[in-house]
Motif scaffolding. Structure first.
Motif, PDB file in Angstrom:
ATOM      1  N   HIS A 121      82.261 149.215  65.116  1.00  0.00           N
ATOM      2  CA  HIS A 121      81.724 147.855  65.265  1.00  0.00           C
ATOM      3  C   HIS A 121      81.233 147.564  66.679  1.00  0.00           C
ATOM      4  N   THR A 124      78.113 145.408  67.161  1.00  0.00           N
ATOM      5  CA  THR A 124      77.871 144.612  65.963  1.00  0.00           C
ATOM      6  C   THR A 124      78.188 143.154  66.292  1.00  0.00           C
ATOM      7  N   GLU A 125      77.343 142.251  65.843  1.00  0.00           N
ATOM      8  CA  GLU A 125      77.506 140.851  66.234  1.00  0.00           C
ATOM      9  C   GLU A 125      78.554 140.089  65.439  1.00  0.00           C
TER      10      GLU A 125
END
Length: 180
Positions: A121, A124-125
């Motif tokens: 992740h 990843t936003e």
């Protein structure tokens, strides 16, 4: 009024360490720094200890002593609206809802914080966005929790904050249990 032992040392220590850890990370640490992560891991460990203690601890520490009960929570809101005072040796129904809310929210904060450190992740936003939403919700919940403690302490004439320091609540004879 009778002094009733309610909060054992594990519950009290958990409560104040959790409050300190959350406050430190929300107000004082650099969200990008190592200290923020370490405090986050400590908060997650505290939640793990509290989950175990909620299953094995003293009677008022056990989750079974404060179940999620929407009807009882509505009843407490009705009591507040009508001025009726009921004393609860352990958590009140609304207090129980707040405890579960905070435990789940802080666990979510810990999980999303951890996800932001993983290679899967990284960049990843959504974990960061969810983390921020959960932190905002936790901050709102903490303010509501403190306000409710102050309000209920005044309304019921039971100093709830002192009880979380000493372990003892001063309750009317009719609701107090015999000393242990």
């Amino acid at each position: 009024m009778q002094r009733t032992y309610v909060w054992d040392p594990v519950v009290r220590l958990f409560h104040w360490l959790l409050a300190a850890g959350f406050a430190a990370n929300a107000l004082f640490t650099d969200p990008e720094g190592d200290l923020h992560q370490y405090i986050g891991y400590a908060v997650a460990a505290l939640i793990g200890v509290r989950l175990i203690w909620g299953l094995t601890g003293s009677s008022y520490a056990r989750f079974s002593s404060f179940p999620l009960d929407a009807g009882a929570a509505a009843g407490q809101l009705s009591d507040i609206a009508t001025g009726r005072v009921r004393h609860h040796p352990g958590h009140s129904p609304l207090g129980a809802l707040m405890i579960y809310n905070l435990l789940l929210t802080l666990a979510g904060i810990g999980l999303t914080g951890y996800l932001m450190t993983t290679t899967t992740h990284w960049g990843t936003e959504w974990p960061e966005e969810l983390h921020e939403v959960l932190v905002s919700w936790a901050e709102f919940s903490v303010v509501l929790h403190v306000a409710a403690v102050l309000f209920e302490s005044r309304r019921t004439k039971v100093n709830l904050a002192r009880a979380m320091v000493t372990g003892y609540k001063r309750l009317p004879e009719t609701t107090a249990e015999p000393p242990r």
